[in-house]
Design a protein around this motif. Sequence first.
Motif, PDB file in Angstrom:
ATOM      1  N   ASN A   1       0.655  -1.339   0.056  1.00 48.17           N
ATOM      2  CA  ASN A   1       0.080  -0.010  -0.039  1.00 48.17           C
ATOM      3  C   ASN A   1       0.778   1.191  -0.052  1.00 48.17           C
ATOM      4  O   ASN A   1       0.588   2.374  -0.772  1.00 48.17           O
ATOM      5  CB  ASN A   1      -0.992   0.081   1.256  1.00 48.17           C
ATOM      6  N   ASP A   2       1.982   1.226   0.846  1.00 44.35           N
ATOM      7  CA  ASP A   2       2.784   2.373   0.826  1.00 44.35           C
ATOM      8  C   ASP A   2       3.703   2.740  -0.469  1.00 44.35           C
ATOM      9  O   ASP A   2       3.767   3.857  -0.862  1.00 44.35           O
ATOM     10  CB  ASP A   2       3.824   2.192   1.798  1.00 44.35           C
ATOM     11  N   LYS A   3       3.893   1.683  -1.195  1.00 40.27           N
ATOM     12  CA  LYS A   3       4.565   1.584  -2.430  1.00 40.27           C
ATOM     13  C   LYS A   3       3.568   2.079  -3.536  1.00 40.27           C
ATOM     14  O   LYS A   3       4.365   2.925  -4.297  1.00 40.27           O
ATOM     15  CB  LYS A   3       4.954   0.258  -3.054  1.00 40.27           C
ATOM     16  N   THR A   4       2.400   2.277  -3.474  1.00 34.98           N
ATOM     17  CA  THR A   4       1.600   2.742  -4.287  1.00 34.98           C
ATOM     18  C   THR A   4       1.500   4.459  -4.249  1.00 34.98           C
ATOM     19  O   THR A   4       1.144   5.217  -5.186  1.00 34.98           O
ATOM     20  CB  THR A   4      -0.007   2.560  -4.196  1.00 34.98           C
ATOM     21  N   LYS A   5       2.004   5.079  -3.082  1.00 37.29           N
ATOM     22  CA  LYS A   5       1.782   6.470  -3.027  1.00 37.29           C
ATOM     23  C   LYS A   5       3.171   7.196  -3.151  1.00 37.29           C
ATOM     24  O   LYS A   5       3.677   8.384  -2.966  1.00 37.29           O
ATOM     25  CB  LYS A   5       1.559   6.462  -1.491  1.00 37.29           C
ATOM     26  N   VAL A   6       4.555   6.194  -3.681  1.00 33.88           N
ATOM     27  CA  VAL A   6       5.586   6.862  -3.628  1.00 33.88           C
ATOM     28  C   VAL A   6       5.812   7.842  -4.715  1.00 33.88           C
ATOM     29  O   VAL A   6       6.551   8.753  -4.784  1.00 33.88           O
ATOM     30  CB  VAL A   6       6.554   5.520  -4.039  1.00 33.88           C
TER      31      VAL A   6
ATOM     32  N   SER B   1       3.562   9.488  -6.531  1.00 34.53           N
ATOM     33  CA  SER B   1       2.901  10.910  -6.159  1.00 34.53           C
ATOM     34  C   SER B   1       3.784  11.608  -5.106  1.00 34.53           C
ATOM     35  O   SER B   1       3.909  12.896  -5.264  1.00 34.53           O
ATOM     36  CB  SER B   1       1.494  10.619  -5.635  1.00 34.53           C
ATOM     37  N   TRP B   2       4.273  11.185  -4.378  1.00 37.26           N
ATOM     38  CA  TRP B   2       5.136  11.939  -3.193  1.00 37.26           C
ATOM     39  C   TRP B   2       6.446  12.354  -3.828  1.00 37.26           C
ATOM     40  O   TRP B   2       6.816  13.674  -3.627  1.00 37.26           O
ATOM     41  CB  TRP B   2       5.369  10.922  -2.131  1.00 37.26           C
TER      42      TRP B   2
ATOM     43  N   ASN C   1       5.894  15.548  -5.873  1.00 35.93           N
ATOM     44  CA  ASN C   1       5.659  16.662  -5.080  1.00 35.93           C
ATOM     45  C   ASN C   1       6.801  17.192  -4.470  1.00 35.93           C
ATOM     46  O   ASN C   1       7.052  18.212  -3.886  1.00 35.93           O
ATOM     47  CB  ASN C   1       4.566  16.485  -3.916  1.00 35.93           C
TER      48      ASN C   1
ATOM     49  N   GLU D   1       1.866   4.581 -13.862  1.00 34.33           N
ATOM     50  CA  GLU D   1       1.322   3.964 -12.660  1.00 34.33           C
ATOM     51  C   GLU D   1       1.475   2.520 -12.887  1.00 34.33           C
ATOM     52  O   GLU D   1       1.336   1.862 -11.948  1.00 34.33           O
ATOM     53  CB  GLU D   1      -0.386   4.258 -13.266  1.00 34.33           C
TER      54      GLU D   1
END
Length: 307
Positions: free
Chosen positions: A234-239, A241-242, A245, A255
Amino acid sequence: MENIFKKFYRSFYNSTNGFIPTKPLSQNMYPGDFFQIINGELIVLGNIFRKNIINADDVIFENGRKLNAANWNFSEGVSKPYSGRDTGHNSIEGDFEYSKQVLAFDGFGSFFFKSNAPESVKVANWSLFKDELIIKMTQTMFSFRELYIVTESVTTENWTLAIASSDKGELEIATESENFGLVDIFGDSSAKTIQAREIEFYHREEKRKPSFFKAKKLIIQQEKLEVFISELINDKTKVASWASNFYEYDFHHDEISYHSPITTNAQACVLDMLQANQLNPNTALQYFSWADTNLDDLEKLFIKYGH
């Protein structure tokens, strides 16, 4: 050349229902021995009974458990191009008959193993103190994260092993005994080696040494492992986008990108990611459990860093 033993070890595990030969084969492994496998080497660090980690009065041993002898005789890649009776002559006794056999090996690591009367010594009440061991071995007495403990050791009346180094491997053996005829004479105490070609290892053991064993290994509780993997995925899916920014540089990402597998070494990662004091004597049983050794553990005996 250590990998020349690999076929034998794998076949041994499968044929004997999970037993593993010691490495090297000259090493003794007793019930209660605890060890690690490092750089292909089996390193015995102590014994839970000798070190008084577990009270010896609390353990129950099953001594002399008879094992199925048929499972303890096997070979791989070996044919018998000749088995029969021949005639010899010497100046004192004149003509005499003897049994002769030729074993042909078809490649590197091909082997023939024969043993007699296998029996074991087994820890019969492992479940009584397995939780106590987790707490002591990971928290109060030691801080192990990887560990094996021998729960059963096997001896045989005798065993013989031959391993070839090439497809030209050949053993020619004979005995003067009249009881064999066309029966296999490999491993018999009266058998003599006439000649050996391209045979890397050839040994007969006639003492009841504890040369084979079963063990339990320390593992991460499956529930903790599943939660950790789920959170990591789950954390890897947000990398991506982070990263967009946070960094001023325009890194490319998409994606559907490649993610390295995380299950292979997740056992170790779970513990490394714990917060300080999250793992302690009170919580150790939530994180650790024991499992039987398997072929993955046997594989570690033949992995050397840098090879």
